[in-house]
Design an enzyme around this catalytic site. Structure first.
Site, short mmCIF file in Angstrom:
data_model
loop_
_atom_site.label_atom_id
_atom_site.label_comp_id
_atom_site.label_asym_id
_atom_site.label_seq_id
_atom_site.Cartn_x
_atom_site.Cartn_y
_atom_site.Cartn_z
N LYS A 157 0.65 -1.73 0.12
CA LYS A 157 -0.26 0.14 0.17
C LYS A 157 1.59 1.40 -0.12
O LYS A 157 1.85 1.10 0.66
CB LYS A 157 -1.18 0.05 1.57
CG LYS A 157 -1.61 -1.17 1.24
CD LYS A 157 -3.12 -0.24 2.38
CE LYS A 157 -4.53 -1.06 2.26
NZ LYS A 157 -5.13 -0.71 3.94
N LYS B 11 0.67 -11.22 8.43
CA LYS B 11 0.49 -10.44 7.35
C LYS B 11 1.04 -10.52 6.48
O LYS B 11 -0.31 -10.53 4.58
CB LYS B 11 1.02 -8.38 7.32
CG LYS B 11 0.30 -7.57 6.32
CD LYS B 11 0.51 -5.95 7.23
CE LYS B 11 0.08 -5.03 6.30
NZ LYS B 11 0.09 -3.95 6.13
N HIS C 82 -0.43 6.61 15.90
CA HIS C 82 -1.12 5.24 15.37
C HIS C 82 -1.38 3.83 16.25
O HIS C 82 -2.58 3.30 16.84
CB HIS C 82 -0.37 5.51 13.86
CG HIS C 82 -1.29 4.21 13.71
ND1 HIS C 82 -2.55 3.98 12.97
CD2 HIS C 82 -1.14 3.22 13.17
CE1 HIS C 82 -2.72 3.22 11.95
NE2 HIS C 82 -1.86 2.28 12.59
N1 GLY Z 1 -2.14 -1.21 7.11
C1 GLY Z 1 -3.27 -2.02 6.39
C2 GLY Z 1 -3.41 -2.69 4.98
O1 GLY Z 1 -1.91 -3.18 4.73
O2 GLY Z 1 -3.91 -3.44 4.96
#
Ligand code: GLY
Length: 370
Positions: free
Chosen positions: A145, A236, A274
């Protein structure tokens, strides 16, 4: 510390994430392999430059690359279109081509801003990310992102644009203030929460060993948090591989973020970082899940205890709940009802669009710490 390589596999390419200590010499290896131009654009957060700029430049020059240094000012308020335009202007001055690599050094502000500029200039330049904060290593620099803020909201402009590679060098963390480390730990706890019992237990055990992050130098805890950071990145990557463009599964990464965005905005992005807002938001998600999904209260307490032990807040202070609520409903990810990611148990979350405004306000009252 052993070098680890994690790989994000997309339908058309693979992105390597290198994690270890003193790994910057791997950057010229990659540049040589990819046969980019010898001219390199090195964009670096000015506070990171003070500490590491010379060393990084030297590593690149020793291998016959010519780095052009561009400094960017630190801070969330500089993650904007104006800074992106300044970068485009520098790119023009340097006459760069589509084979000129751009390397970003800094926290999430730098990786998001430079990622955005690199993704849009000439429809895309080769990008290499070197995140220098724990928050950026655990989250911002993982998953492709990019983004800049508008005055109407955070990350309203951006793209999905994957770098060629990401170098996560733990050495940078040694000079980070404790507050920054705590902020990164909030995202690591979130990722552990998504993964399940085993991972939360691992982070709890790490925190029992470290006791507290505050007042300790990086050398003492770096080795200990390394496994939790590794697993957070791996988790992630697994989520992003399933849903690179955030159509569904990737949304679960927003656990705790609906409350967090409201808290950050109500505090004018100054009162709570954050990571701190995410910590309070995680507790908010647990409290809401107690009401909607019968999430056990004991598990909320457990997450609170862990966050407190790290040195993170679990309640907000001196903010107006109604104002937080208003910012939450302005969030760009809003649907007709507010969208929350809520835990059914540790390791299992659901997307919930049915929390009524009165229930959300009740939780915001519970989350008040003053
Ligand atoms: N920070 C959330 C994402 O990368 O989707």
């Amino acid at each position: 510390m052993k070098l680890q390589k994690l790989t994000l596999t997309l339908p058309d390419r693979k992105i390597d994430y290198f994690l270890g200590t003193r790994i910057l010499h791997l950057i010229p290896d990659l540049l040589e392999k990819q046969k980019y131009t010898a001219e390199i654009v090195m964009i670096i957060d000015s506070s990171v430059n003070e500490l590491y700029g010379e060393k990084i430049t030297e590593i690149l020059k020793q291998r016959s690359f010519s780095p052009h240094l561009i400094l960017i000012p630190p801070g969330e308020s500089n993650k904007n279109l104006h800074q992106a335009v300044l970068l485009y202007e520098q790119f023009c001055k340097l006459n760069i081509t589509r084979r000129t690599p751009v390397i970003a050094f800094g926290g999430g502000v730098a990786t998001d801003l430079v990622g955005f500029a690199a993704s849009t200039f000439m429809r895309g330049l080769p990008l290499i990310l070197v995140p220098t904060t724990l928050l950026a290593q655990a989250d911002a620099a993982v998953g492709g992102k990019t983004g800049v803020n508008l005055k109407q909201g955070k990350n309203l402009i951006g793209s999905f644009y994957h770098p060629e590679a990401v170098f996560l060098d733990l050495e940078f963390l040694k000079t980070l203030p404790a507050k920054e480390i705590c902020g990164g730990m909030a995202e690591i706890v979130k990722m552990g929460f998504l993964e399940g019992e085993k991972r939360i237990r691992e982070i709890e055990k790490t925190m029992e060993e470290i006791q507290t992050i505050r007042g300790k130098s990086g050398g003492e805890w770096l080795e200990k948090i390394h496994p939790s950071l590794y697993h957070a990145i791996q988790k992630k990557i697994t989520i992003v591989e399933k849903d690179p463009y955030e159509k569904k599964e990737r949304m679960i990464l927003n656990l705790g973020h609906t409350f967090a965005h409201g808290i950050e905005a109500a505090g004018n992005y100054k009162k709570y970082s954050h990571g701190e807002a995410v910590a309070v938001g995680l507790v908010g998600a647990c409290l809401l899940a107690e009401e909607i999904l019968k999430f056990p209260q004991a598990h909320t307490r457990r997450i609170e205890t862990l966050l407190k032990k790290i040195g993170l807040p679990v309640r907000y202070k001196k903010l107006n709940p109604l104002e937080i609520f208003n910012y939450m409903t302005q969030d760009k990810k809003k649907t007709e009802m507010l969208r929350f990611i809520l835990p059914k148990k540790i390791g299992e979350v659901v997307i919930c669009d049915k929390a009524s405004p009165s229930l959300v306000l009740k939780i915001l009252e519970k989350l008040r710490g003053d």
